[in-house]
Design an enzyme around this catalytic site. Structure first.
Site, mmCIF file in Angstrom:
data_model
loop_
_atom_site.group_PDB
_atom_site.id
_atom_site.type_symbol
_atom_site.label_atom_id
_atom_site.label_comp_id
_atom_site.label_asym_id
_atom_site.label_seq_id
_atom_site.Cartn_x
_atom_site.Cartn_y
_atom_site.Cartn_z
ATOM 1 N N GLU A 131 -9.606 -1.706 5.030
ATOM 2 C CA GLU A 131 -10.295 -1.355 6.273
ATOM 3 C C GLU A 131 -11.572 -2.197 6.427
ATOM 4 O O GLU A 131 -12.072 -2.755 5.442
ATOM 5 C CB GLU A 131 -10.675 0.128 6.231
ATOM 6 C CG GLU A 131 -9.483 1.068 6.178
ATOM 7 C CD GLU A 131 -8.815 1.291 7.526
ATOM 8 O OE1 GLU A 131 -8.787 0.369 8.368
ATOM 9 O OE2 GLU A 131 -8.319 2.408 7.742
ATOM 10 N N ASP B 68 0.812 -1.222 0.000
ATOM 11 C CA ASP B 68 0.000 0.000 0.000
ATOM 12 C C ASP B 68 0.842 1.268 0.000
ATOM 13 O O ASP B 68 2.065 1.216 0.161
ATOM 14 C CB ASP B 68 -0.957 -0.018 1.216
ATOM 15 C CG ASP B 68 -0.247 -0.371 2.521
ATOM 16 O OD1 ASP B 68 0.996 -0.371 2.542
ATOM 17 O OD2 ASP B 68 -0.936 -0.652 3.507
ATOM 18 N N HIS C 35 -7.276 -4.432 9.980
ATOM 19 C CA HIS C 35 -6.965 -4.178 8.570
ATOM 20 C C HIS C 35 -5.651 -4.844 8.171
ATOM 21 O O HIS C 35 -4.748 -5.030 8.980
ATOM 22 C CB HIS C 35 -7.005 -2.683 8.213
ATOM 23 C CG HIS C 35 -5.880 -1.842 8.701
ATOM 24 N ND1 HIS C 35 -6.081 -0.616 9.289
ATOM 25 C CD2 HIS C 35 -4.540 -2.004 8.654
ATOM 26 C CE1 HIS C 35 -4.923 -0.069 9.584
ATOM 27 N NE2 HIS C 35 -3.966 -0.889 9.219
ATOM 28 N N ASN D 133 -7.757 -2.495 13.966
ATOM 29 C CA ASN D 133 -9.143 -2.856 13.625
ATOM 30 C C ASN D 133 -9.183 -4.073 12.695
ATOM 31 O O ASN D 133 -10.208 -4.361 12.100
ATOM 32 C CB ASN D 133 -9.862 -1.663 12.975
ATOM 33 C CG ASN D 133 -9.144 -1.163 11.723
ATOM 34 O OD1 ASN D 133 -8.167 -1.763 11.279
ATOM 35 N ND2 ASN D 133 -9.632 -0.076 11.150
HETATM 36 C C1 GLP Z 1 -0.477 0.579 8.631
HETATM 37 C C2 GLP Z 1 -0.162 -0.256 7.382
HETATM 38 C C3 GLP Z 1 -0.427 -1.717 7.606
HETATM 39 C C4 GLP Z 1 0.193 -2.148 8.931
HETATM 40 C C5 GLP Z 1 -0.473 -1.413 10.056
HETATM 41 C C6 GLP Z 1 0.013 -1.845 11.428
HETATM 42 O O1 GLP Z 1 -1.771 1.008 8.680
HETATM 43 N N1 GLP Z 1 -0.881 0.166 6.227
HETATM 44 O O2 GLP Z 1 0.094 -2.469 6.517
HETATM 45 O O3 GLP Z 1 0.062 -3.534 9.102
HETATM 46 O O4 GLP Z 1 -0.193 -0.036 9.866
HETATM 47 O O5 GLP Z 1 1.114 -1.094 11.796
HETATM 48 P P1 GLP Z 1 2.058 -1.387 13.001
HETATM 49 O O6 GLP Z 1 2.931 -2.518 12.575
HETATM 50 O O7 GLP Z 1 2.832 -0.124 13.175
HETATM 51 O O8 GLP Z 1 1.210 -1.719 14.162
#
Ligand code: GLP
Length: 241
Positions: free
Chosen positions: A143, A67, A138, A136
């Protein structure tokens, strides 16, 4: 699903990096699906060490990131392009032309999403997809929704994601409101999936996603239907399963 429990973040990072290293060694021209967020940073450091010690060669590896924020340029230090270069690409021998990330600067969503899906098709799909887990549920930026999205699409980020990600920006107002993300179908088409989770704050969503009902309201729950998923987590993140 395989679950690998690690005692802490470092061990989680090592175990996950070993699985990626094994993929690269077995198939030197493999396609790695890569992720951002704070969770994978440690495993990227392990891969860099493996490269620096002469144990890993990324010269034929191709990558496709999940992404990108819509509207951020590559030079913006919060773009996922910038993140990947800082945290991995600049320190290994992957070729720039073999790395792929949705282009957040393209305003025409339909065009950019079609272009990105075509890239993944041309690569022959993803061999191993790395995923973090949003609070959440995702994955990528898929989402919670009423249905599972298929291919790459443009999403409106939820309030909770903007809240969670504001720590990287000057304020919540600076967090982009939209992002391009690979779809659930693209993720599910990956031959192997590796999910990394750490910290107590992820314990509830890990339980829901992997042991609760499969629903687009918890996008990661679809992974229960994938035939080759490995979940690597530290004790805190796995404490409720
Ligand atoms: C972002 C990314 C996700 C990732 C998520 C969790 O929103 N788009 O791909 O998995 O954050 O992030 P973290 O690893 O910092 O908890």
């Amino acid at each position: 699903m395989r679950i690998l429990k690690a005692k802490d973040y470092l061990e989680m990072s090592r175990k996950a990096a070993n699985l990626i290293a094994a993929q690269v060694i077995l198939k030197p021209d493999c396609v790695l699906g890569l992720a951002t967020g704070s969770t994978p940073i440690g495993l990227y450091q392990q891969l860099i060490q493996g490269y620096q010690q002469g144990n890993l060669d990324f010269s034929q590896v191709k990558t496709a990131n999940l992404d990108e924020y819509k509207g951020l340029t590559r030079e913006n230090d919060q773009s996922y392009y910038y993140f990947m270069h800082q945290n991995l690409f600049k320190s290994i021998n992957v070729k720039e032309e073999n790395t792929n990330i949705p282009d957040g600067t393209v305003a025409d969503s339909a065009n950019e999403c079609a272009r990105y899906d075509e890239i993944i098709r041309t690569l022959g799909g993803v061999d191993l997809q790395l995923l973090g887990l949003g609070h959440n549920g995702h994955i990528g930026f898929n989402e919670p929704a009423d249905s599972f999205a298929k291919g790459t699409h443009c999403v409106d980020l939820t309030k909770s994601t903007i809240e969670a990600n504001k720590r990287f920006f000057a304020s919540a107002d600076d967090v982009p409101r939209q992002a391009y993300t690979m779809g659930i179908q693209t993720i599910m088409n990956a031959r192997k999936i590796l999910v990394v989770v750490n910290g107590e704050a992820k314990a509830d969503i890990v339980q829901k996603a992997f042991f609760g009902p499969v629903t687009p309201q918890v996008p990661a729950s679809i992974l229960q239907f994938h035939p080759d998923v490995t979940l690597v987590g530290d004790e805190a993140a796995l404490s409720k399963i």
